[in-house]
Scaffold this motif. Structure first.
Motif, mmCIF file in Angstrom:
data_model
loop_
_atom_site.group_PDB
_atom_site.id
_atom_site.type_symbol
_atom_site.label_atom_id
_atom_site.label_comp_id
_atom_site.label_asym_id
_atom_site.label_seq_id
_atom_site.Cartn_x
_atom_site.Cartn_y
_atom_site.Cartn_z
ATOM 1 N N GLU A 367 -27.725 83.023 -3.879
ATOM 2 C CA GLU A 367 -26.829 83.878 -4.640
ATOM 3 C C GLU A 367 -27.132 85.361 -4.510
ATOM 4 O O GLU A 367 -26.230 86.177 -4.529
ATOM 5 C CB GLU A 367 -26.862 83.479 -6.125
ATOM 6 C CG GLU A 367 -26.275 82.107 -6.380
ATOM 7 C CD GLU A 367 -24.821 82.028 -5.925
ATOM 8 O OE1 GLU A 367 -24.007 82.846 -6.367
ATOM 9 O OE2 GLU A 367 -24.517 81.158 -5.090
ATOM 10 N N HIS A 402 -32.768 70.645 -5.460
ATOM 11 C CA HIS A 402 -32.955 71.429 -6.684
ATOM 12 C C HIS A 402 -34.443 71.566 -7.012
ATOM 13 O O HIS A 402 -34.915 72.650 -7.385
ATOM 14 C CB HIS A 402 -32.223 70.755 -7.839
ATOM 15 C CG HIS A 402 -32.553 71.300 -9.190
ATOM 16 N ND1 HIS A 402 -32.129 72.534 -9.625
ATOM 17 C CD2 HIS A 402 -33.304 70.783 -10.201
ATOM 18 C CE1 HIS A 402 -32.578 72.744 -10.851
ATOM 19 N NE2 HIS A 402 -33.294 71.698 -11.213
ATOM 20 N N VAL A 422 -31.577 81.186 -6.805
ATOM 21 C CA VAL A 422 -30.644 80.115 -7.145
ATOM 22 C C VAL A 422 -29.645 80.045 -6.002
ATOM 23 O O VAL A 422 -29.400 81.032 -5.307
ATOM 24 C CB VAL A 422 -29.924 80.359 -8.485
ATOM 25 C CG1 VAL A 422 -30.884 80.234 -9.646
ATOM 26 C CG2 VAL A 422 -29.258 81.723 -8.495
ATOM 27 N N SER A 424 -25.996 77.884 -4.243
ATOM 28 C CA SER A 424 -24.915 76.907 -4.271
ATOM 29 C C SER A 424 -24.976 76.095 -2.984
ATOM 30 O O SER A 424 -25.428 76.584 -1.949
ATOM 31 C CB SER A 424 -23.556 77.601 -4.404
ATOM 32 O OG SER A 424 -23.347 78.479 -3.308
ATOM 33 N N GLY A 443 -22.897 74.395 -7.800
ATOM 34 C CA GLY A 443 -22.312 75.722 -7.816
ATOM 35 C C GLY A 443 -20.870 75.719 -7.358
ATOM 36 O O GLY A 443 -20.223 74.670 -7.245
ATOM 37 N N LEU A 466 -25.935 75.292 -10.467
ATOM 38 C CA LEU A 466 -26.582 75.867 -9.293
ATOM 39 C C LEU A 466 -27.935 75.215 -9.040
ATOM 40 O O LEU A 466 -28.628 74.798 -9.988
ATOM 41 C CB LEU A 466 -26.771 77.370 -9.469
ATOM 42 C CG LEU A 466 -25.510 78.243 -9.420
ATOM 43 C CD1 LEU A 466 -25.842 79.654 -9.866
ATOM 44 C CD2 LEU A 466 -24.921 78.252 -8.015
ATOM 45 N N SER A 492 -19.148 80.603 -1.025
ATOM 46 C CA SER A 492 -18.294 81.103 -2.097
ATOM 47 C C SER A 492 -17.191 82.004 -1.587
ATOM 48 O O SER A 492 -17.386 82.793 -0.661
ATOM 49 C CB SER A 492 -19.137 81.863 -3.124
ATOM 50 O OG SER A 492 -19.780 82.951 -2.517
#
Length: 669
Positions: A367, A402, A422, A424, A443, A466, A492
């Protein structure tokens, strides 16, 4: 102690004493002009300071008298005040006094009418003019230096580009501070490489990076051209001599200042400031200003170099090679796009071939932009590859990813000021045998499918938390897609909300177009530093798949073993049939004995690999064991691991599949 002071001090004696003190001792210039605008009295201290004798100016007309002081005055302005006009207050006047004729001075001048004393309220005649003159040269120069330093901090270093930073230094200092400026940088700096520590007595190789001012500003020759090598010394003997000073240094006569551009002992370049003939020479205060401006410029150059190096690293990390299409060409037709932007957004995509002719499509993005994000991206990509070998379901893969992201966050938290990462990530696994698509998403990202009939599905899977954020469970879904469905995955979308569903459908809903033209259309809808995958799903030809249901009895093992051997011979594969027979026998036997119905055997023919899959209804995990010499069983998976090139277990909604891959050799004959 005051007995001898006469009481007349409150009258004419006091006025006379004050005037005498002012004109004899004060350093403020007080000048008296009569009605004919002749200078009749002036402060004695001012005369002494200026090196002017009283007889040179007293009794002379104002224009003539002040010319001796190096100041030009307009008698018309003085006459207007004498005739009742408004006084002048704090008007700046420039001049060159005889005691410092080589430097321009600035004076603050105020002029008032001089009136005779008289009764209060009565109109008093004007006897002449009184002018106060204060030399504010130092104050003005200090303000100018402060303003130039402020402008340098505001304008230099805005672009994070080495050559542009050099040009900004020229733009800030010409013509206000210098008639001409030459900025030279080391060859390493101009090529984006880190500067080397300067050795004592070493003459560095520099090139002219920026130049500004008059081409004839130098009495000993024209200014150098940008890109020119400046040797010997830095700019040649006519500019620098044979050495570079450690700090700003005045040349003889004060018309030139030479200053290095250095940070923590590392030489980045040097600057020459020069004023044209007739201009004020540089002084010690100017050296302090040069030191401040060049120190700020050197810091900006270092930042630009760091950005350049990081940009090179980020570009290299994000310019990964495309995956070989041969590994996945039976599962999807694929087009991949990446729009570089130089910000290091940490976006990535991967296409991973999985056992059973399946393919995993992965799109992710860290991110926060920057070099650390690109490094985190690389570590997450490695983790995805490692986890993919475990044949995990997409949502389980994200759960483990994760955990990896959280571990990276803990490691980075130990570094001061480091942002915890973090990310996605969307994982899609397509099975070309059944047409099933398994999806999981962490995400927000673009995830759209367009079926061959043109229908658009923009809700394939919900957004999930996320990676490194709230954590599992992650959103997942399963779809049975017809052959020819076009799947679009992208990091994104645009900051303005992203491409609309109608625009996506227009780009994808064209069965006669290939994935590459579609990807070109969609890439134009995405922001820079985003990645895009466009995949058209395929089905494995029926002729390449053989499948048998296996009854839950050991006597059925021989029948399916011989059937598998016969099918391999029919396919004419370059593989030892006995190897296939042994692997099928051991896997089917293990499923019948320790698994649960239904049991099925499937063979998948590929270009380079033959895959043997045995599915049963038990979720019990088989494990490799090493039987003792006297044991009658326990050798099934050991035999498979020895004969097969790879093997593993894939868990499904109900039951599991144990698979083994045999790499094909050259075709017989």
């Amino acid at each position: 102690m005051f007995e001898d002071v006469p009481s007349a001090l409150d009258g004419a004696v006091l006025d006379s004493a004050v005037l005498d003190t002012v004109f004899r001792q004060t350093e403020v210039g007080v000048h008296v002009l009569d009605r004919e605008l002749r200078l009749v009295r002036v402060t004695g201290a001012v005369l002494a300071e200026r090196g002017v004798a009283a007889e040179e100016v007293l009794g002379r007309p104002a224009a003539e008298a002040y010319r001796v002081f190096g100041v030009e005055v307009k008698e018309s302005v003085l006459r207007e005040i004498l005739d009742g006009g408004a006084p002048l207050r704090d008007v700046p006047v420039r001049g060159r006094p005889p005691h410092d004729a080589g430097r321009l001075h600035v004076y603050s001048v105020s002029v008032y009418p001089l009136r005779a004393p008289g009764p209060d309220g009565a109109e008093r005649p004007v006897l002449g003019l009184v002018a106060t003159i204060v030399d504010i040269t130092q104050r003005i120069r200090a303000q100018q230096r402060l303003g130039l330093l402020y402008e340098a901090r505001e304008r230099i270093g805005r672009t994070l580009d080495v050559e542009r930073t050099a040009h900004e230094l020229v733009e800030v200092t010409v013509p206000g501070f210098a008639g001409s400026v030459v900025v030279a940088l080391t060859d390493a700096v101009l090529r984006g490489k880190p500067p080397e520590l300067r050795r004592a007595g070493e003459t560095p190789l520099l090139r002219c990076a920026a130049v500004g001012g008059s081409g004839n500003a130098l009495a000993d020759g024209p200014l150098p051209e940008p890109g020119a090598v400046l040797l010997p010394g830095l700019f040649g003997e006519r500019l620098f001599g044979e050495r570079l000073p450690d700090g700003p240094e005045l040349a003889a006569g004060g018309a030139r200042v030479v200053a290095p551009l250095a940070v923590r002992g590392q030489l980045l370049g040097a600057v020459v400031f020069r004023r044209p003939p007739g201009a004020d020479p540089y002084g010690e205060d100017d050296l302090a200003l040069v030191e401040g401006v060049t120190a700020h410029t050197a810091t900006c150059l270092e930042n630009a170099l760091r950005f350049t190096r990081e940009h090179i690293v980020m570009t290299a990390l994000q310019s990964w090679p495309l995956r070989p299409e041969g590994e996945t060409r039976h599962a999807v037709e694929l087009a991949q796009r990446h729009r570089p932007g130089g910000t290091g957004a940490g976006s990535w995509f991967d296409v991973i071939a999985l056992p059973g002719a399946r393919v995993a499509l992965v799109v992710g993005q860290v991110e926060r932009p920057g070099l650390s994000s690109v490094a985190t991206m690389g570590r997450l990509r490695t983790a995805v590859y490692s986890l993919a070998t475990l044949d995990l379901a997409p949502h389980e893969l994200l759960a483990r990813l994760h955990t990896v992201t959280q571990r990276l966050a803990r490691e980075q938290a130990r570094a001061r000021g480091a942002d915890e990462p973090v990310a996605s990530c969307t994982v899609a696994v397509h099975d070309p045998v059944t047409g099933r698509l398994e999806l999981a998403r962490a995400g927000a990202s673009l995830c759209v499918a367009v079926r061959p009939d043109g229908s658009l599905d923009a809700e394939l899977v919900e957004e999930g938390p996320l990676l490194g954020g709230e954590g599992p469970p992650f959103a997942c879904s399963s779809h049975l897609l017809p052959e020819g469905t076009t799947l679009c995955l992208a990091s994104s979308a645009r900051a303005d909300g992203g491409p609309t569903a109608a625009r996506i459908a227009a780009a994808l809903a064209a069965p006669d177009r290939g994935p590459h033209p579609m990807a070109d259309d969609l890439a134009a809808l995405l922001a820079p530093e985003r990645v895009l995958l466009v995949a058209r799903t395929l089905r494995l030809p029926a002729a390449d798949v053989a499948e048998w249901e296996v009854p839950s009895e050991l006597s059925a093992v021989a029948r399916v073993r011989h059937a598998a051997e016969e099918r391999v011979r029919e396919w004419g594969l370059a593989v030892d049939p006995l190897t296939v027979e042994l692997i099928v026998s051991e896997l089917v036997t293990n499923a019948v004995r320790h698994g649960a119905p239904p049991v099925a055997l499937r063979l998948l023919r590929g270009d380079a690999v033959l895959t043997v899959e045995v599915r049963d209804g038990s979720a019990t995990a088989p494990h490799l064991r090493h039987a003792k010499a006297g044991d009658e069983g326990g050798r099934g998976l050991d035999i498979c691991s020895t004969l097969a090139d790879a093997w593993g277990v894939r868990y499904e909604g109900e039951g599991k599949t144990v698979w083994a891959e045999i790499v094909l050799g050259c075709s017989p004959g």
